[in-house]
Design an enzyme around this catalytic site. Structure first.
Site, PDB file in Angstrom:
ATOM      1  N   GLY A 284       3.532  -3.142  -7.217  1.00 50.25           N
ATOM      2  CA  GLY A 284       2.132  -2.881  -6.944  1.00 50.25           C
ATOM      3  C   GLY A 284       2.019  -1.969  -5.741  1.00 50.25           C
TER       4      GLY A 284
ATOM      5  N   GLN B 147      -1.721   1.827   1.646  1.00 49.24           N
ATOM      6  CA  GLN B 147      -0.312   2.194   1.791  1.00 49.24           C
ATOM      7  C   GLN B 147      -0.070   3.678   1.578  1.00 49.24           C
ATOM      8  OE1 GLN B 147       1.092  -1.178  -0.914  1.00 49.24           O
ATOM      9  NE2 GLN B 147       2.775  -1.020   0.536  1.00 49.24           N
TER      10      GLN B 147
ATOM     11  N   CYS C   1       7.953  -5.417   0.703  1.00 45.42           N
ATOM     12  CA  CYS C   1       6.785  -4.536   0.754  1.00 45.42           C
ATOM     13  C   CYS C   1       7.265  -3.099   0.847  1.00 45.42           C
ATOM     14  CB  CYS C   1       5.933  -4.893   1.977  1.00 45.42           C
ATOM     15  SG  CYS C   1       4.486  -3.837   2.191  1.00 45.42           S
ATOM     16  N   LEU C   2       6.621  -2.215   0.078  1.00 46.40           N
ATOM     17  CA  LEU C   2       7.044  -0.812   0.079  1.00 46.40           C
ATOM     18  C   LEU C   2       6.845  -0.151   1.436  1.00 46.40           C
ATOM     19  CD1 LEU C   2       5.704   0.361  -3.404  1.00 46.40           C
ATOM     20  CD2 LEU C   2       7.993  -0.416  -2.787  1.00 46.40           C
TER      21      LEU C   2
ATOM     22  N   HIS D 195      -0.410 -10.430  -2.209  1.00 41.91           N
ATOM     23  CA  HIS D 195       0.158  -9.449  -1.286  1.00 41.91           C
ATOM     24  C   HIS D 195      -0.699  -8.176  -1.241  1.00 41.91           C
ATOM     25  CE1 HIS D 195       3.784  -7.397   0.563  1.00 41.91           C
ATOM     26  NE2 HIS D 195       3.048  -6.363   0.188  1.00 41.91           N
ATOM     27  N   GLU D 196      -1.052  -7.663  -2.419  1.00 49.52           N
ATOM     28  CA  GLU D 196      -1.792  -6.397  -2.484  1.00 49.52           C
ATOM     29  C   GLU D 196      -3.229  -6.548  -1.975  1.00 49.52           C
ATOM     30  OE1 GLU D 196      -0.104  -3.847  -2.833  1.00 49.52           O
ATOM     31  OE2 GLU D 196       1.667  -4.762  -3.712  1.00 49.52           O
TER      32      GLU D 196
ATOM     33  N   HIS E 250      -3.336  -6.341   1.661  1.00 50.69           N
ATOM     34  CA  HIS E 250      -3.243  -4.957   2.155  1.00 50.69           C
ATOM     35  C   HIS E 250      -4.646  -4.365   2.349  1.00 50.69           C
ATOM     36  CE1 HIS E 250       0.865  -3.662   2.543  1.00 50.69           C
ATOM     37  NE2 HIS E 250       1.205  -4.059   1.342  1.00 50.69           N
TER      38      HIS E 250
END
Ligand code: CO
Length: 195
Positions: free
Chosen positions: A43, A48, A91-92, A133-134, A137
């Site tokens: 995702g 991000q 996490c990216l 998680h997303e 963000h």
């Protein structure tokens, strides 16, 4: 467009609701998918890629990442949750960093799709973890905020390495100073609010 890494200010900037889906936003979403696939993410949230919008993308086909599995969600919120689970999370925006994070086992989400349709989603397990998680963000929250004391201590060096690397890139002029980035984010936010 690129995926920004901690401690980029965009990751702490609360995103604003998306009020208009125009051609530019669709192009940005397309680019987000490319970036997500490049790094094999599950995702990706707009903050991000330094866009302060309540928008996230996912591929529901978590095995093959087929085009049919592509989803774009706007202004999502968790309306119900059930149970807890503990598991490894990454996490990216923190490449290479993984730690155990406690999450709700099941969540119900309400969001809008790109055509403005209200959708309700039930997610469990990995998908549930991904959603929580997303969505965080979009609120300027990061998974490190949920680390246990043990995980925080264990990853302290790694985190300060991210910080040093980021500040060095700013000193070298590869990344703009925080104040400039914040101004840019604020401009994008106001533009969206005006539409
Ligand atoms: Co993340």
């Amino acid at each position: 467009m690129r995926i920004v890494e901690y401690p980029h200010p965009a990751l702490r900037y609360p995103a604003v609701p998306v009020k208009l889906v125009d051609k530019e936003l669709r192009l940005q979403v397309g680019r987000m998918f490319e970036l997500m696939y490049e790094v094999k993410g599950l995702g990706l949230a707009a903050p991000q890629v330094a866009l302060p919008y309540q928008l996230l993308i996912m591929n529901e086909d978590m095995e093959n990442f087929s085009e049919e599995g592509e989803r774009v969600y706007l202004n999502p919120r968790i309306v119900a949750q059930k149970g807890t689970m503990n598991g490894e999370e990454g996490c990216l925006s923190f490449p290479g960093l993984f730690a155990k994070v406690r999450r709700a086992r099941q969540v119900t989400i309400e969001a809008y799709d790109l055509s403005g349709e209200l959708v309700t989603i039930q997610a469990t397990g990995l998908a549930s973890r991904c959603w929580q998680h997303e969505i965080e963000h979009l609120q300027g929250k990061l998974f490190i905020d949920r680390f246990t004391t043990v995980a925080r201590i264990a990853n302290q060096r790694e985190l300060s390495y991210f910080e040093k690397k980021f500040r060095r890139a700013q000193e070298m002029g590869e990344i703009a100073p925080d104040a400039d980035i914040e101004k840019l984010l604020s401009n994008l936010e106001q533009e969206m609010a005006r539409t």
